[in-house]
Design a protein around this motif. Structure first.
Motif, PDB file in Angstrom:
ATOM      1  N   ALA A 254       0.159  -1.327   0.046  1.00 22.91           N
ATOM      2  CA  ALA A 254       0.322  -0.260  -0.306  1.00 22.91           C
ATOM      3  C   ALA A 254       1.034   1.261   0.290  1.00 22.91           C
ATOM      4  O   ALA A 254       1.062   2.050  -0.573  1.00 22.91           O
ATOM      5  CB  ALA A 254      -0.826   0.227   1.553  1.00 22.91           C
ATOM      6  N   VAL A 255       2.354   1.204   0.624  1.00 26.43           N
ATOM      7  CA  VAL A 255       3.358   2.790   1.216  1.00 26.43           C
ATOM      8  C   VAL A 255       3.884   2.328  -0.641  1.00 26.43           C
ATOM      9  O   VAL A 255       4.116   3.909  -1.043  1.00 26.43           O
ATOM     10  CB  VAL A 255       3.857   2.272   2.054  1.00 26.43           C
ATOM     11  N   GLU A 256       4.047   1.467  -1.339  1.00 24.35           N
ATOM     12  CA  GLU A 256       4.342   1.372  -2.351  1.00 24.35           C
ATOM     13  C   GLU A 256       3.867   2.348  -3.387  1.00 24.35           C
ATOM     14  O   GLU A 256       3.750   2.823  -4.130  1.00 24.35           O
ATOM     15  CB  GLU A 256       5.259   0.175  -2.763  1.00 24.35           C
ATOM     16  N   GLU A 257       2.400   1.668  -3.544  1.00 28.32           N
ATOM     17  CA  GLU A 257       1.255   2.123  -4.109  1.00 28.32           C
ATOM     18  C   GLU A 257       1.353   4.130  -4.503  1.00 28.32           C
ATOM     19  O   GLU A 257       0.964   4.176  -5.233  1.00 28.32           O
ATOM     20  CB  GLU A 257       0.039   1.415  -3.836  1.00 28.32           C
ATOM     21  N   VAL A 258       1.292   3.988  -2.907  1.00 28.73           N
ATOM     22  CA  VAL A 258       1.188   6.144  -3.586  1.00 28.73           C
ATOM     23  C   VAL A 258       2.672   6.472  -3.346  1.00 28.73           C
ATOM     24  O   VAL A 258       2.666   7.774  -3.113  1.00 28.73           O
ATOM     25  CB  VAL A 258       0.489   6.286  -2.084  1.00 28.73           C
ATOM     26  N   SER A 259       4.173   5.485  -3.456  1.00 28.79           N
ATOM     27  CA  SER A 259       4.365   6.163  -3.641  1.00 28.79           C
ATOM     28  C   SER A 259       5.570   6.589  -5.193  1.00 28.79           C
ATOM     29  O   SER A 259       4.366   6.467  -5.988  1.00 28.79           O
ATOM     30  CB  SER A 259       6.370   5.850  -2.838  1.00 28.79           C
ATOM     31  N   GLY A 260       6.340   6.597  -5.878  1.00 25.33           N
ATOM     32  CA  GLY A 260       6.541   5.952  -6.918  1.00 25.33           C
ATOM     33  C   GLY A 260       6.726   6.724  -7.927  1.00 25.33           C
ATOM     34  O   GLY A 260       6.894   7.705  -7.257  1.00 25.33           O
ATOM     35  N   GLU A 261       5.941   6.430  -8.803  1.00 22.10           N
ATOM     36  CA  GLU A 261       5.710   7.638 -10.025  1.00 22.10           C
ATOM     37  C   GLU A 261       4.562   8.380  -9.256  1.00 22.10           C
ATOM     38  O   GLU A 261       4.408   9.607  -9.522  1.00 22.10           O
ATOM     39  CB  GLU A 261       5.744   7.458 -11.025  1.00 22.10           C
ATOM     40  N   ARG A 262       3.588   8.077  -8.748  1.00 22.79           N
ATOM     41  CA  ARG A 262       2.511   8.976  -7.554  1.00 22.79           C
ATOM     42  C   ARG A 262       3.321  10.181  -6.979  1.00 22.79           C
ATOM     43  O   ARG A 262       3.331  11.675  -6.618  1.00 22.79           O
ATOM     44  CB  ARG A 262       1.071   8.329  -7.039  1.00 22.79           C
ATOM     45  N   LEU A 263       4.196   9.945  -6.188  1.00 20.35           N
ATOM     46  CA  LEU A 263       4.977  10.902  -5.577  1.00 20.35           C
ATOM     47  C   LEU A 263       5.878  11.054  -5.656  1.00 20.35           C
ATOM     48  O   LEU A 263       6.331  12.616  -5.512  1.00 20.35           O
ATOM     49  CB  LEU A 263       5.861   9.573  -3.629  1.00 20.35           C
ATOM     50  N   SER A 264       6.356  11.275  -6.591  1.00 19.57           N
ATOM     51  CA  SER A 264       7.504  11.862  -8.314  1.00 19.57           C
ATOM     52  C   SER A 264       6.746  13.014  -8.547  1.00 19.57           C
ATOM     53  O   SER A 264       6.882  14.009  -8.669  1.00 19.57           O
ATOM     54  CB  SER A 264       8.314  10.541  -9.019  1.00 19.57           C
ATOM     55  N   ARG A 265       5.729  12.445  -8.846  1.00 21.70           N
ATOM     56  CA  ARG A 265       4.496  13.382  -9.419  1.00 21.70           C
ATOM     57  C   ARG A 265       4.424  14.289  -8.644  1.00 21.70           C
ATOM     58  O   ARG A 265       4.425  15.709  -8.245  1.00 21.70           O
ATOM     59  CB  ARG A 265       3.370  13.077 -10.344  1.00 21.70           C
TER      60      ARG A 265
END
Length: 349
Positions: A254-265
């Motif tokens: 769940a944490v990785e789902e709201v990180s990655g490209e989403r957090l980068s954006r």
């Protein structure tokens, strides 16, 4: 890509905050910019809200200021002093080389949000395999806005800049200052106001948001600019791998789902918003913005081409030229996707 149908952000945020005390895992974030910087007023609290929503309050985020200077952040997280932080690669001389990739001039406008999304994709596709972030896990990549040159005198040409004492950070910014024959003065952005007001430096390479957040417009009334910036800046958000052991596999996902490209954006979106506010602040004070002339642009293109060629030649671990080409392709592709701005709580924008 990011849909908001049925999402009542304000209500969800309030409900999530009420469950924070029930969190089983707290990600302690070290942050090094001032409390009014967008990383602290928008990125961390939004990421916290996303994480708490995604994990139903089982994981939360706690932000701690001034645990150490910018250059120490990677080691602090690797050593477990903090669980997460944001890293400006230019402050870590000699450690990061591939991360110069998004910093080279492009000579065209693009948003930091799209650049950050493109950078994340490029990191995953090409750069991660080189292991420059050994000891930590990268959960987002970011690119700041166009790097301009702010000054106490009106500079219009590259010749005007020669020998001037200009604040620089690291990465492509430092390489460019040498190529332009500046007298580079290494300073963090937090030191620019004092150095400029005391006459230690004649100007600074910084981004538009610094006009306001670091009070640069108060001491330097002139800006020399280039479409897309003389340079950009490369960042990552990293975590200590041991933090995953403190949560379930479901919560890690769940944490990785709201990180990655989403957090980068989110990081890039914050930079875009902050840049607009910085320019508005400067214009209110009568700031003068000057575009670099066409002849000097051609000179700068040649300098940039030489820097890219040297960078690629010194990076044999990955196909550097393919990576930078991929990044620039992804700049256009990222522009086709929805902005993350709609997922930022209203009171944090």
């Amino acid at each position: 890509m990011y849909k908001t149908t049925g999402l009542m952000i304000g209500t969800l945020t309030a409900a999530i905050m009420s469950t924070s005390a029930l969190a089983q895992t707290t990600i302690t974030v070290s942050t090094w910019a001032g409390p009014n910087h967008g990383i602290n007023t928008m990125v961390w609290p939004t990421w916290k809200a996303w994480i708490e929503e995604a994990t139903e309050g089982r994981v939360t985020v706690d932000v701690v200021h001034d645990l150490g200077p910018p250059a120490s952040q990677m080691e602090m997280v690797a050593d477990g002093i903090a669980d997460a932080t944001w890293v400006f690669h230019g402050y870590n001389t000699g450690r990061f080389v591939l991360t110069k990739l998004p910093e080279f001039p492009t000579f065209e406008e693009f948003s930091s949000e799209n650049a950050s999304a493109a950078y994340w994709r490029t990191h995953q596709e090409y750069l991660a395999e080189a292991g420059e972030h050994r000891g930590v896990d990268v959960v987002a990549a970011g690119v700041h806005g166009p790097g301009w040159i702010f000054s106490n005198e009106h500079y219009e040409t590259l010749e005007d800049l020669k020998g001037k004492r200009i604040r620089v950070g690291g990465g492509v910014m430092g390489d460019l200052s040498n190529a332009l024959e500046l007298t580079g003065v290494a300073l963090p952005p937090t030191g620019v106001y004092e150095a400029g007001s005391q006459g230690v430096i004649d100007g600074a390479m910084l981004v538009p948001e610094g006009l306001r957040s670091f009070r640069v417009a108060e001491i330097f009334p002139y800006t020399l600019k280039v479409d897309g910036g003389f340079y950009r800046g490369s960042f990552t958000i990293v975590v200590n791998p041991m933090i995953w052991d403190q949560m379930s596999a479901e919560d890690r996902e769940a944490v990785e789902e709201v990180s990655g490209e989403r957090l980068s954006r989110l990081f890039g979106y914050m930079m875009d918003v902050s840049d607009v506010r910085g320019v508005d602040f400067a214009e209110e004070q009568g700031h003068t913005f000057t575009e670099l002339g066409s002849d000097d642009l051609e000179t700068l293109r040649g300098i940039s081409d030489d820097m890219i060629a040297e960078w690629a030649a010194n990076n044999q671990d990955v196909d550097a030229l393919a990576a930078i080409e991929y990044f620039r392709e992804q700049l256009s592709a990222a522009a086709e996707d929805d902005s993350v701005g709609a997922l930022v709580p209203d009171d944090l924008r």
